[in-house]
Design a protein around this motif. Structure first.
Motif, PDB file in Angstrom:
ATOM      1  N   ASN A  46       0.802  -1.119   0.035  1.00 30.02           N
ATOM      2  CA  ASN A  46       0.204   0.087   0.116  1.00 30.02           C
ATOM      3  C   ASN A  46       1.042   1.329   0.005  1.00 30.02           C
ATOM      4  N   ASP A  47       0.320   2.370   0.063  1.00 27.98           N
ATOM      5  CA  ASP A  47       0.998   3.713   0.054  1.00 27.98           C
ATOM      6  C   ASP A  47       1.943   3.822   1.249  1.00 27.98           C
ATOM      7  N   ALA A  48       1.750   3.309   2.293  1.00 23.47           N
ATOM      8  CA  ALA A  48       2.349   3.313   3.504  1.00 23.47           C
ATOM      9  C   ALA A  48       3.733   2.582   3.308  1.00 23.47           C
ATOM     10  N   ASP A  49       3.710   1.620   2.572  1.00 26.68           N
ATOM     11  CA  ASP A  49       4.929   0.703   2.262  1.00 26.68           C
ATOM     12  C   ASP A  49       5.717   1.525   1.246  1.00 26.68           C
ATOM     13  N   VAL A  50       5.294   2.134   0.097  1.00 29.89           N
ATOM     14  CA  VAL A  50       5.752   2.951  -0.776  1.00 29.89           C
ATOM     15  C   VAL A  50       6.669   3.993   0.013  1.00 29.89           C
ATOM     16  N   ALA A  51       5.835   4.912   0.628  1.00 28.55           N
ATOM     17  CA  ALA A  51       6.229   5.867   1.566  1.00 28.55           C
ATOM     18  C   ALA A  51       7.653   5.566   2.317  1.00 28.55           C
ATOM     19  N   PHE A  52       7.236   4.392   2.987  1.00 33.47           N
ATOM     20  CA  PHE A  52       8.437   4.163   3.976  1.00 33.47           C
ATOM     21  C   PHE A  52       9.821   3.580   3.048  1.00 33.47           C
ATOM     22  N   ALA A  53       9.562   3.164   2.184  1.00 31.30           N
ATOM     23  CA  ALA A  53      10.855   2.699   1.278  1.00 31.30           C
ATOM     24  C   ALA A  53      11.367   3.927   0.758  1.00 31.30           C
ATOM     25  N   GLN A  54      10.613   4.856   0.244  1.00 32.64           N
ATOM     26  CA  GLN A  54      11.124   5.986  -0.430  1.00 32.64           C
ATOM     27  C   GLN A  54      11.896   7.132   0.622  1.00 32.64           C
ATOM     28  N   MET A  55      11.204   7.141   1.954  1.00 27.72           N
ATOM     29  CA  MET A  55      11.773   8.014   2.849  1.00 27.72           C
ATOM     30  C   MET A  55      12.909   7.541   3.465  1.00 27.72           C
ATOM     31  N   MET A  56      12.914   5.949   3.698  1.00 20.59           N
ATOM     32  CA  MET A  56      13.854   5.435   4.317  1.00 20.59           C
ATOM     33  C   MET A  56      15.466   5.273   3.785  1.00 20.59           C
ATOM     34  N   ILE A  57      15.136   5.140   2.505  1.00 18.87           N
ATOM     35  CA  ILE A  57      16.405   5.025   1.208  1.00 18.87           C
ATOM     36  C   ILE A  57      17.392   6.136   1.639  1.00 18.87           C
ATOM     37  N   PRO A  58      16.986   7.200   1.302  1.00 14.12           N
ATOM     38  CA  PRO A  58      17.696   8.612   1.758  1.00 14.12           C
ATOM     39  C   PRO A  58      18.065   8.711   3.072  1.00 14.12           C
ATOM     40  N   HIS A  59      17.238   8.194   4.227  1.00 11.33           N
ATOM     41  CA  HIS A  59      17.725   8.328   5.363  1.00 11.33           C
ATOM     42  C   HIS A  59      18.933   7.464   5.664  1.00 11.33           C
ATOM     43  N   HIS A  60      18.845   6.144   5.055  1.00  9.11           N
ATOM     44  CA  HIS A  60      19.701   5.123   5.301  1.00  9.11           C
ATOM     45  C   HIS A  60      21.200   5.687   4.739  1.00  9.11           C
ATOM     46  N   GLN A 103      22.137   8.479   4.276  1.00  5.81           N
ATOM     47  CA  GLN A 103      22.885   9.719   5.079  1.00  5.81           C
ATOM     48  C   GLN A 103      23.750   9.059   6.259  1.00  5.81           C
ATOM     49  N   ALA A 104      22.960   7.816   6.808  1.00  2.00           N
ATOM     50  CA  ALA A 104      23.768   7.156   7.925  1.00  2.00           C
ATOM     51  C   ALA A 104      24.870   6.530   7.438  1.00  2.00           C
ATOM     52  N   LEU A 105      24.959   6.216   6.137  1.00  3.02           N
ATOM     53  CA  LEU A 105      26.238   5.415   5.778  1.00  3.02           C
ATOM     54  C   LEU A 105      27.166   6.492   5.672  1.00  3.02           C
ATOM     55  N   ALA A 106      26.819   7.513   5.130  1.00  3.06           N
ATOM     56  CA  ALA A 106      27.615   8.708   4.938  1.00  3.06           C
ATOM     57  C   ALA A 106      28.291   9.202   6.318  1.00  3.06           C
ATOM     58  N   MET A 107      27.637   9.284   7.295  1.00  2.55           N
ATOM     59  CA  MET A 107      28.156   9.557   8.707  1.00  2.55           C
ATOM     60  C   MET A 107      28.995   8.289   9.165  1.00  2.55           C
ATOM     61  N   ALA A 108      28.521   7.116   8.908  1.00  3.53           N
ATOM     62  CA  ALA A 108      29.390   6.112   9.433  1.00  3.53           C
ATOM     63  C   ALA A 108      30.625   5.805   8.853  1.00  3.53           C
TER      64      ALA A 108
END
Length: 221
Positions: A69-83, A85-90
């Motif tokens: 559903n739309d929540a799944d799509v939003a979760f993936a689209q939002m979490m990809i750039p979030h992750h 940036q976490a990788l860049a910090m790490a």
């Protein structure tokens, strides 16, 4: 995000503000979860003709494991750039961090989040959805509660070394993880795709543990 000093104490006021702000991301995912996406299931349902309650429940569970559903799509689209940036910090920890635990957490973040990025990109491709939403994604702006750092924050962290880097890294990653946890909790509540809901649970569990570890590092530095 306020400028960091050489001695970076963990301020309760800032943490309280971050907790209040993370509601923005949760509200967005909650709104997404209300859509009826029954026509978007991939794969066949239960073919049994039985009208028993147990069979109906089984069919519902099977459909839920393959649909999204739309929540799944939003979760993936939002979490990809979030992750990302976490990788860049790490990756900044290499050659800058001096604390053994900070180095350990940085490695754990890379090992966990890099594969998750590829997995989420695969989901979006299979769903015929872009890996990033067009325009500005709600909740993905620094200061909105998603835990994302500004370009200035990242440059500041890049310029630190030793104990100063360790403190700043721990402080920033706590805020970053808290944003990810809020988004993941929203997916667990509103998502339909079994793989995404499972990943969200792993994010909540893993990053909550890392928040506690990072806070203990700050307390002793």
């Amino acid at each position: 995000m306020t400028a960091f000093t050489h001695a970076l104490p963990r301020k309760p006021v800032r943490r309280a503000a971050a907790v209040g702000l993370v509601a923005a991301g949760a509200l967005f995912l909650s709104a997404c979860g209300g859509d009826d996406m029954s026509g978007m299931e991939h794969g066949s349902g239960n073919s049994s003709a039985s009208a028993s309650a147990s069979t109906s429940a089984s069919a519902t569970a099977e459909a839920g494991s393959t649909g999204f559903n739309d929540a799944d799509v939003a979760f993936a689209q939002m979490m990809i750039p979030h992750h990302q940036q976490a990788l860049a910090m790490a990756r900044l920890a290499d050659g800058r961090a001096s604390d053994a635990e900070v180095k350990e957490i940085a490695v754990k973040i890379e090992k966990a989040q890099d594969p998750e990025i590829r997995t989420m990109q695969g989901w979006l491709k299979s769903w015929n959805r872009p890996t990033a939403a067009a325009g500005s994604m709600p909740g993905m702006d620094h200061g909105s509660g998603d835990g994302m750092m500004s370009d200035g924050d990242m440059e500041h962290l890049k310029g630190m070394k030793g104990a100063e880097f360790d403190k700043m890294f721990a402080d920033m990653m706590i805020e970053h993880h808290e944003g990810a946890i809020t988004m993941a909790e929203g997916e667990r509540k509103n998502g339909e795709y079994a793989g995404a809901v499972k990943m969200a649970g792993a994010i909540v569990e893993g990053q909550s543990a890392e928040v506690k570890q990072l806070q203990s590092i700050l307390d002793r530095l």
